[in-house]
Design a protein around this motif. Structure first.
Motif, PDB file in Angstrom:
ATOM      1  N   PHE A  90       1.349  -0.773   0.035  1.00  0.00           N
ATOM      2  CA  PHE A  90       0.099  -0.180   0.214  1.00  0.00           C
ATOM      3  C   PHE A  90       1.250   1.716   0.248  1.00  0.00           C
ATOM      4  O   PHE A  90       2.471   1.124  -0.126  1.00  0.00           O
ATOM      5  N   ASN A  91       0.677   2.270   0.081  1.00  0.00           N
ATOM      6  CA  ASN A  91       1.096   3.638   0.193  1.00  0.00           C
ATOM      7  C   ASN A  91       1.492   4.113   0.776  1.00  0.00           C
ATOM      8  O   ASN A  91       2.528   4.749   1.226  1.00  0.00           O
ATOM      9  N   ASP A  92       1.214   3.508   2.045  1.00  0.00           N
ATOM     10  CA  ASP A  92       1.728   3.787   3.643  1.00  0.00           C
ATOM     11  C   ASP A  92       3.100   2.363   3.493  1.00  0.00           C
ATOM     12  O   ASP A  92       3.450   2.677   4.794  1.00  0.00           O
ATOM     13  N   GLY A  93       3.156   1.786   2.596  1.00  0.00           N
ATOM     14  CA  GLY A  93       4.281   0.653   2.935  1.00  0.00           C
ATOM     15  C   GLY A  93       4.131  -0.294   3.803  1.00  0.00           C
ATOM     16  O   GLY A  93       4.885  -1.589   3.849  1.00  0.00           O
ATOM     17  N   THR A  94       2.814  -0.682   4.103  1.00  0.00           N
ATOM     18  CA  THR A  94       2.359  -1.946   4.237  1.00  0.00           C
ATOM     19  C   THR A  94       1.743  -3.271   3.610  1.00  0.00           C
ATOM     20  O   THR A  94       1.676  -2.736   2.544  1.00  0.00           O
ATOM     21  N   LEU A  95       1.969  -4.148   4.255  1.00  0.00           N
ATOM     22  CA  LEU A  95       1.986  -5.435   2.968  1.00  0.00           C
ATOM     23  C   LEU A  95       0.283  -5.057   1.610  1.00  0.00           C
ATOM     24  O   LEU A  95      -0.574  -5.179   3.151  1.00  0.00           O
TER      25      LEU A  95
END
Length: 172
Positions: A90-95
């Motif tokens: 995701f854009n926030d860096g989570t898988l």
């Protein structure tokens, strides 16, 4: 007479000893060829646990290197293949989700993993195309070490002289 017989025997032994054959062994396997199997119409759905078994046309050697690529794009510039495992965030860096694989001598299993697979777009789940590249261990481990980026399918194709016309195509 004893001295002459002894001298002839000594000369014969020296002469026969110098008649040795030096055979040079060539331990390079020049007829081993890398192979490519292409699997099309692969669906990764909840019905199959978001995984698919890609059965090889024949058993490979236990020492062979197996690389699995997924077709991610195609166009006039050519096909774009990504080496598995492959992960999307995701854009926030989570898988978000990803693809993983494991293999045996007889098959490779491709799996889709993530947190919300039922709501994942069908573009990532249905009609997937995978290529399995089987590289004999001698070539994969000895000659390419440090010289080749296995993530780049085109580099692998060029290095191992893989011919698109010889790709074994398998529909699922």
């Amino acid at each position: 007479m004893k001295k002459i017989t002894l001298l002839i025997a000594f000369i014969g032994m020296i002469t026969l000893q110098s008649c040795t054959v030096n055979e040079e062994q060539n331990n390079v396997d020049n007829d081993t060829i890398s192979e490519v199997f292409e699997y099309s119409n692969v669906d990764l759905t909840s019905g199959n646990g978001y995984s698919a078994l890609l059965t090889f046309p024949h058993a490979t050697y236990t020492s062979d290197m197996v690389l699995v690529y997924r077709l991610v794009d195609y166009g006039s510039a050519g096909d774009v293949w990504k080496l598995l495992p492959e992960t999307y965030y995701f854009n926030d860096g989570t898988l978000d989700f990803g693809y993983d694989n494991d293999f045996t001598r007889y098959d490779a299993q491709v799996s889709l993993f993530g947190y919300d697979l039922p709501n994942l777009s069908n573009v990532y789940k249905l009609d997937q195309v995978f290529r399995v590249v089987v590289i004999p261990a001698y070539f994969g481990n000895k000659t390419a070490a440090g010289k080749l980026d296995f993530e780049d399918y085109n580099s692998v194709k060029e290095y191992y002289k893989l011919d698109n016309a010889k790709v074994t195509k398998i529909k699922m």
